[in-house]
Design an enzyme around this catalytic site. Structure first.
Site, PDB file in Angstrom:
ATOM      1  N   SER A  90       0.803  -1.220   0.000  1.00  0.00           N
ATOM      2  CA  SER A  90       0.000   0.000   0.000  1.00  0.00           C
ATOM      3  C   SER A  90       0.838   1.272   0.000  1.00  0.00           C
ATOM      4  O   SER A  90       0.351   2.331  -0.392  1.00  0.00           O
ATOM      5  CB  SER A  90      -0.933   0.013   1.215  1.00  0.00           C
ATOM      6  OG  SER A  90      -1.868  -1.021   1.125  1.00  0.00           O
ATOM      7  N   GLU A 146      -9.032   5.096  18.335  1.00  0.00           N
ATOM      8  CA  GLU A 146      -8.392   3.912  18.881  1.00  0.00           C
ATOM      9  C   GLU A 146      -6.886   4.165  19.017  1.00  0.00           C
ATOM     10  O   GLU A 146      -6.319   5.004  18.311  1.00  0.00           O
ATOM     11  CB  GLU A 146      -8.617   2.689  17.981  1.00  0.00           C
ATOM     12  CG  GLU A 146     -10.046   2.171  17.951  1.00  0.00           C
ATOM     13  CD  GLU A 146     -10.461   1.502  19.253  1.00  0.00           C
ATOM     14  OE1 GLU A 146      -9.571   1.029  19.995  1.00  0.00           O
ATOM     15  OE2 GLU A 146     -11.675   1.453  19.522  1.00  0.00           O
ATOM     16  N   HIS A 189      -5.797 -10.159   4.992  1.00  0.00           N
ATOM     17  CA  HIS A 189      -4.511 -10.661   5.479  1.00  0.00           C
ATOM     18  C   HIS A 189      -4.703 -11.759   6.528  1.00  0.00           C
ATOM     19  O   HIS A 189      -3.867 -12.658   6.657  1.00  0.00           O
ATOM     20  CB  HIS A 189      -3.677  -9.522   6.066  1.00  0.00           C
ATOM     21  CG  HIS A 189      -2.977  -8.699   5.040  1.00  0.00           C
ATOM     22  ND1 HIS A 189      -2.000  -9.208   4.217  1.00  0.00           N
ATOM     23  CD2 HIS A 189      -3.108  -7.400   4.689  1.00  0.00           C
ATOM     24  CE1 HIS A 189      -1.555  -8.258   3.406  1.00  0.00           C
ATOM     25  NE2 HIS A 189      -2.222  -7.149   3.671  1.00  0.00           N
ATOM     26  N   HIS A 235      -4.588  -2.084  -4.319  1.00  0.00           N
ATOM     27  CA  HIS A 235      -4.141  -3.370  -4.856  1.00  0.00           C
ATOM     28  C   HIS A 235      -5.226  -4.390  -4.586  1.00  0.00           C
ATOM     29  O   HIS A 235      -6.252  -4.095  -3.965  1.00  0.00           O
ATOM     30  CB  HIS A 235      -2.832  -3.809  -4.195  1.00  0.00           C
ATOM     31  CG  HIS A 235      -2.900  -3.800  -2.698  1.00  0.00           C
ATOM     32  ND1 HIS A 235      -3.680  -4.692  -1.981  1.00  0.00           N
ATOM     33  CD2 HIS A 235      -2.335  -2.978  -1.786  1.00  0.00           C
ATOM     34  CE1 HIS A 235      -3.573  -4.433  -0.690  1.00  0.00           C
ATOM     35  NE2 HIS A 235      -2.769  -3.394  -0.545  1.00  0.00           N
ATOM     36  N   HIS A 246      -0.689  -9.801  -0.914  1.00  0.00           N
ATOM     37  CA  HIS A 246      -1.506  -9.102  -1.908  1.00  0.00           C
ATOM     38  C   HIS A 246      -1.467  -9.902  -3.208  1.00  0.00           C
ATOM     39  O   HIS A 246      -0.763 -10.900  -3.315  1.00  0.00           O
ATOM     40  CB  HIS A 246      -0.973  -7.690  -2.153  1.00  0.00           C
ATOM     41  CG  HIS A 246      -0.986  -6.832  -0.921  1.00  0.00           C
ATOM     42  ND1 HIS A 246      -0.182  -5.739  -0.763  1.00  0.00           N
ATOM     43  CD2 HIS A 246      -1.712  -6.926   0.220  1.00  0.00           C
ATOM     44  CE1 HIS A 246      -0.402  -5.180   0.413  1.00  0.00           C
ATOM     45  NE2 HIS A 246      -1.325  -5.897   1.032  1.00  0.00           N
TER      46      HIS A 246
END
Length: 471
Positions: free
Chosen positions: A49, A228, A278, A316, A390
């Site tokens: 990314s 967060e 992932h 991607h 990816h």
């Protein structure tokens, strides 16, 4: 978010509304102009990314793991980034007098949002505690420090509190969790520094939904909302009393930014789609994608198509497959009606690699009695990896609004930044805009949406880029 995720999310969205799913029309499906972007980086066939964000935000292809620098910079080598910095369309829009913002479901220091404002030889230098000694000696600065220094960003929404405060600082939401405490070794409190920089302006820092809801967008100049210590929670695990949805944060950002008569640029990222992939959790990824589509709908509701160029894309894809001849209307998260040659069932959605690879006594796990539709189910994969990689296929680019026709065809990913800049009349070359009486504004949202307030012969006023992805 690749085309497989896009298609599967469409079916899930329909099935969540008690429809078969295949015929569902997502908000993204209504964009009239469609193209493809080639995502490879300078050094790898399949990118991360950081490299892709630098391409579609800065207009320059680069290497894996670096952000806001050209391919002359090397991963992790501070010295190599000096003199090789490249700027983003967010900066080009700010320099043109537009308001700018970033909205993400990850931490605001993550690769995609960070590329709008930072230059770093490593995407992982979130705070000064992450900088190696060599980088400190060569005077490189961490991404969080650059967030409040490099560009005067009007709206910053996401996670990442712990990278902003001194080491050991208790988190306001999780005071007993040591992993949530401040990380900085330099003793700086960047949240307080940001507040001091905004003295004289109507600026708000919030960390929970109660305070967020009180913020009046009509009177607010600046907003930093960090919900967060790290990334935001997945949509299906989000506490609606503590954290707003991606729809709500997108709405607040647009309502603040659109007050500027010169327009705005907004990047909206559905970054946890990729993170769920992932982990091999297809259900979680698809629910994130559905939430992202809902945010796109809200963005279109709050902007005018004749004034706003909206672009939706992905950084991607992921190696998820959609297979097995399922019947029409069958649950997208279920199992194929046809079993494999080992006389065991398999799911409609699977991965080419990832944590779901398990072989016991020479066989795949028997999932006949396993509920594969739960949020925590990990799809089977062909090759064993702790984290799914990816994948390298082209990603879709969807556009609507003024100049949307520029995004048709198959293009290099770095073309996207230049097309948006051309449409919005921002950046270094605006000669085509000089004869026009109205200057356009661009709103860029990480999932790919862009908006413009203009006629076909006038400049683009707002650009919204909405991205479906990551890391």
């Amino acid at each position: 978010m690749g085309l497989t995720t896009y298609t599967a999310a469409r079916i899930l969205k329909g099935q969540l509304q008690n429809q078969p799913g295949e015929e569902m029309t997502m908000t993204m499906d209504t964009f009239p102009f469609v193209g493809l972007a080639k995502t490879y980086s300078v050094d790898f066939m399949i990118p991360d990314s950081a490299a892709t964000a630098t391409a579609y935000l800065c207009g320059v292809k680069t290497n894996l793991n670096v952000i806001g620098v050209s391919a002359a910079a090397r991963n992790g080598v501070c010295k190599s980034q000096k003199g090789n910095e490249v700027t983003s369309i967010l900066k080009w829009a700010k320099d043109a007098g537009k308001s700018v913002g970033i909205v993400t479901t990850t931490r605001v220091q993550h690769a995609t949002p960070a590329t709008t404002y930072a230059h770093s030889a490593s995407r992982t230098w979130y705070s000064d505690a992450d900088l190696p000694n060599a980088a400190k000696n060569d005077n490189c600065t961490d991404i969080s420090s650059q967030l409040i220094k490099n560009i005067d960003i009007d709206v910053i929404i996401g996670g990442g509190r712990k990278y902003m405060t001194p080491r050991g600082t208790k988190d306001p939401e999780y005071p007993l969790d040591y992993s949530s405490r401040g990380q900085r070794k330099d003793g700086r409190n960047l949240i307080d520094e940001w507040k001091n920089l905004k003295i004289g302006k109507v600026a708000h820092y919030v960390w929970n939904k109660t305070d967020f809801d009180v913020v009046n967008p009509e009177t607010t100049d600046y907003l930093m909302a960090l919900f967060e210590p790290h990334d935001l929670r997945f949509e299906v695990e989000r506490d609606p009393n503590m954290d707003p949805s991606i729809v709500e944060i997108t709405e607040k950002a647009i309502r603040i930014l659109r007050k500027n008569p010169k327009g705005f640029f907004l990047l909206v990222e559905g970054g946890r789609i990729d993170q769920a992939h992932h982990a091999g959790r297809a259900s979680m990824a698809l629910h994130e994608a559905v939430a992202f589509d809902n945010a796109i709908a809200k963005a279109l509701e709050l902007t005018k198509e004749q004034e706003t160029l909206t672009v939706v894309t992905a950084d991607h894809s992921q190696p998820m497959t959609f297979n097995g001849y399922p019947f029409r209307g069958q649950n997208i998260l279920g199992k194929s009606p046809l079993w494999a040659e080992d006389f065991l069932p398999y799911t409609v959605l699977m991965y080419g690699n990832g944590p779901g690879h398990k072989i016991v006594n020479g066989k795949r796990p028997d999932i006949r009695n396993i509920d594969t539709k739960t949020k925590d189910y990990v799809q089977q994969s062909a090759a064993p990896l702790d984290s799914t990689t990816h994948s390298g296929e082209d990603v879709a680019v969807l556009a609507r609004g003024p100049m949307a026709h520029l995004f048709q065809g198959v293009n290099e990913q770095n073309y996207i930044a230049h097309a948006m800049a051309y449409a919005a009349c921002v950046g270094t070359d605006v000669r085509h805009c000089q004869s026009q009486s109205v200057q356009p504004e661009v709103l860029n949202d990480k999932n790919g949406a862009t908006s413009t307030s203009v006629t076909l012969l006038s400049n683009l006023l707002s650009l919204l880029l909405i991205l479906l992805i990551k890391p």
